[in-house]
Design an enzyme around this catalytic site. Structure first.
Site, mmCIF file in Angstrom:
data_model
loop_
_atom_site.group_PDB
_atom_site.id
_atom_site.type_symbol
_atom_site.label_atom_id
_atom_site.label_comp_id
_atom_site.label_asym_id
_atom_site.label_seq_id
_atom_site.Cartn_x
_atom_site.Cartn_y
_atom_site.Cartn_z
ATOM 1 N N CYS A 92 0.838 -1.202 0.000
ATOM 2 C CA CYS A 92 0.000 0.000 0.000
ATOM 3 C C CYS A 92 0.876 1.257 0.000
ATOM 4 O O CYS A 92 1.768 1.405 0.835
ATOM 5 C CB CYS A 92 -0.930 -0.013 1.212
ATOM 6 S SG CYS A 92 -2.029 1.404 1.196
ATOM 7 N N ASN A 192 0.136 -8.191 -11.228
ATOM 8 C CA ASN A 192 -0.979 -7.265 -10.978
ATOM 9 C C ASN A 192 -0.688 -5.881 -11.576
ATOM 10 O O ASN A 192 0.442 -5.432 -11.619
ATOM 11 C CB ASN A 192 -1.194 -7.145 -9.456
ATOM 12 C CG ASN A 192 -2.135 -6.029 -9.073
ATOM 13 O OD1 ASN A 192 -1.750 -5.062 -8.422
ATOM 14 N ND2 ASN A 192 -3.393 -6.146 -9.471
ATOM 15 N N GLY A 193 -1.790 -5.252 -12.026
ATOM 16 C CA GLY A 193 -1.714 -3.878 -12.523
ATOM 17 C C GLY A 193 -2.226 -3.756 -13.938
ATOM 18 O O GLY A 193 -1.717 -4.396 -14.860
ATOM 19 N N ASP A 194 -3.319 -2.976 -14.092
ATOM 20 C CA ASP A 194 -3.817 -2.575 -15.417
ATOM 21 C C ASP A 194 -4.416 -3.703 -16.261
ATOM 22 O O ASP A 194 -4.471 -3.574 -17.491
ATOM 23 C CB ASP A 194 -2.717 -1.885 -16.241
ATOM 24 C CG ASP A 194 -2.201 -0.621 -15.577
ATOM 25 O OD1 ASP A 194 -2.826 -0.172 -14.606
ATOM 26 O OD2 ASP A 194 -1.175 -0.101 -16.035
HETATM 27 C C1 LIG Z 1 -9.296 2.331 -4.327
HETATM 28 C C2 LIG Z 1 -8.171 1.358 -4.176
HETATM 29 C C3 LIG Z 1 -8.018 0.648 -2.994
HETATM 30 C C4 LIG Z 1 -6.964 -0.256 -2.830
HETATM 31 N N1 LIG Z 1 -6.845 -0.965 -1.671
HETATM 32 C C5 LIG Z 1 -5.872 -1.897 -1.539
HETATM 33 C C6 LIG Z 1 -5.781 -2.693 -0.359
HETATM 34 O O1 LIG Z 1 -6.562 -2.579 0.581
HETATM 35 N N2 LIG Z 1 -4.780 -3.616 -0.299
HETATM 36 C C7 LIG Z 1 -3.865 -3.773 -1.327
HETATM 37 O O2 LIG Z 1 -2.974 -4.629 -1.236
HETATM 38 N N3 LIG Z 1 -3.938 -3.031 -2.431
HETATM 39 C C8 LIG Z 1 -4.930 -2.124 -2.580
HETATM 40 N N4 LIG Z 1 -5.022 -1.413 -3.733
HETATM 41 C C9 LIG Z 1 -4.140 -1.740 -4.861
HETATM 42 C C10 LIG Z 1 -4.821 -2.772 -5.775
HETATM 43 O O3 LIG Z 1 -5.035 -3.987 -5.106
HETATM 44 C C11 LIG Z 1 -3.975 -3.043 -7.040
HETATM 45 O O4 LIG Z 1 -2.713 -3.493 -6.640
HETATM 46 C C12 LIG Z 1 -3.826 -1.796 -7.905
HETATM 47 O O5 LIG Z 1 -5.042 -1.108 -8.041
HETATM 48 C C13 LIG Z 1 -3.300 -2.170 -9.302
HETATM 49 O O6 LIG Z 1 -4.093 -3.142 -9.906
HETATM 50 P P1 LIG Z 1 -5.298 -2.814 -10.929
HETATM 51 O O7 LIG Z 1 -4.728 -1.946 -12.026
HETATM 52 O O8 LIG Z 1 -5.764 -4.149 -11.395
HETATM 53 O O9 LIG Z 1 -6.322 -2.059 -10.143
HETATM 54 C C14 LIG Z 1 -6.033 -0.466 -3.892
HETATM 55 C C15 LIG Z 1 -6.191 0.261 -5.079
HETATM 56 C C16 LIG Z 1 -7.234 1.163 -5.235
HETATM 57 C C17 LIG Z 1 -7.373 1.911 -6.536
#
Ligand SMILES: Cc1cc2nc3c(=O)[nH]c(=O)nc-3n(C[C@H](O)[C@H](O)[C@H](O)COP(=O)(O)O)c2cc1C
Length: 317
Positions: A92, A192-194
């Site tokens: 985080c 993970n990501g995007d």
């Molecule tokens: C609104 C929001 C809340 C998130 N909360 C957490 C969380 O509680 N724990 C965590 O490990 N990552 C958290 N993340 C990160 C996401 O799990 C992920 O790693 C990040 O959004 C990239 O992946 P994506 O592009 O598939 O969203 C959060 C991201 C966003 C945008």
């Protein structure tokens, strides 16, 4: 956990029980994940479980954050009976979290991260995973060493958001970089990501060499994406994307679920984060979003959604 290829990434303030159940309606194999649970909060609340969950959600991972090994271990022990898996948040980037050395700050303190893993591993019998980033900044990329340290300490698999802490959510996730893990660790790694489509999932797996993927925002407004990816893995077929009609039908049930969980006022407020995602394909989406986020009653939201759909259908004829 052997068959898991897709993880729903934890999203604080988003991935609650209603959201997770929408994903589970169609995808039977995705590993769902709760929102982050603070080990300190769990400790203070005398172990009153602060996260709602349901048996139908399994396999379900509970994500923990914190930086004190004994508190993390106590929290993990408590969650062990409820969880299919426990995940540690070492990724985080939010200031409030990293200031206390939690989250991504732990990537600068691998010894403490390793102590946390060992302390938890000693008291649980479900698999343990950890989620982190490429490193603190582009000058401090250490995900390969960090992964090795955590593997040695006992984690069973890892998820890596392919950005640094300094990048927060800007730029693009660097899936290719994750391929550096190949041959360096024996445990599975999830990229993970995007990832926002089946094609993204395919490309990400090829570029990263990962054994699976983790999807966060791609499921917001498209909870069946996990099922579409699962279907592709099983059959090699790419299903048609959901129509606006289908998305609005899911959105209405999402609203209904949140209203039941939180009451009308809070439920409608909570749903404001989602409209953008569900109606992104509509012409003038931002105009409609601005209207939707001002509405306070369920009835009015549903009426506007019907209006958006009829206008969309009329325009596409
Ligand atoms: C609104 C929001 C809340 C998130 N909360 C957490 C969380 O509680 N724990 C965590 O490990 N990552 C958290 N993340 C990160 C996401 O799990 C992920 O790693 C990040 O959004 C990239 O992946 P994506 O592009 O598939 O969203 C959060 C991201 C966003 C945008």
């Amino acid at each position: 956990m052997k068959n898991i290829k897709i993880i729903q990434a934890p999203l604080a303030g988003i991935s609650d029980i209603v959201y997770r159940k929408l994903i589970r309606e169609k995808s039977k194999e995705t590993l769902l994940t709760t929102e982050m649970i603070s080990s300190e909060a769990l400790d203070k609340k005398k172990k009153t479980l602060i996260i709602e969950y349901d048996k139908c959600e399994y396999p379900l991972s509970f994500q923990l954050s914190g930086h004190k090994p004994h508190i993390m271990a106590q929290a993990a022990k408590f969650l062990n009976e409820r969880a299919s898996c426990i995940d540690i948040n070492f990724g985080c980037p939010v200031n409030k979290v990293v200031k206390g050395t939690d989250g991504a700050a732990m990537m600068r303190n691998p010894k403490l991260a390793s102590d946390i893993v060992k302390a938890i591993k000693d008291v649980i019998n479900v698999p343990l995973s950890a989620k982190f980033r490429l490193g603190w900044s582009l000058d401090e990329i250490n995900f390969v060493e960090f992964a090795k340290t955590l593997e040695e300490a006992g984690v069973d698999f890892i998820t890596i958001h392919a950005r640094t802490r300094s990048q927060m959510y800007s730029g693009s996730a660097d899936w290719e970089k994750l391929a550096q893990l190949k041959g360096e660790i024996k445990i599975p790694y999830f990229a993970n990501g995007d990832i926002k489509s089946v094609q993204d999932a395919i490309n990400c797996l090829i570029m990263s060499g990962a054994q699976g993927i983790s999807i966060g925002r791609g499921l917001m407004g498209n909870p069946y994406l996990a099922w579409h990816i699962e279907h592709y893995f099983k059959t090699g077929q790419i299903l048609e994307e959901l129509t606006l009609e289908e998305k609005i039908e899911i959105l209405k049930r999402h609203i209904e679920g949140e209203v039941q969980l939180r009451g009308e006022k809070n439920g409608i407020k909570f749903m404001r984060k989602f409209y953008n995602f569900y109606i992104s394909s509509v012409r003038d989406a931002s105009k409609y979003r601005q209207v939707l986020v001002r509405i306070e009653t369920k009835e009015e939201v549903l009426r506007v959604l019907d209006e958006i759909l009829s206008l969309h259908l009329a325009n596409s004829r």
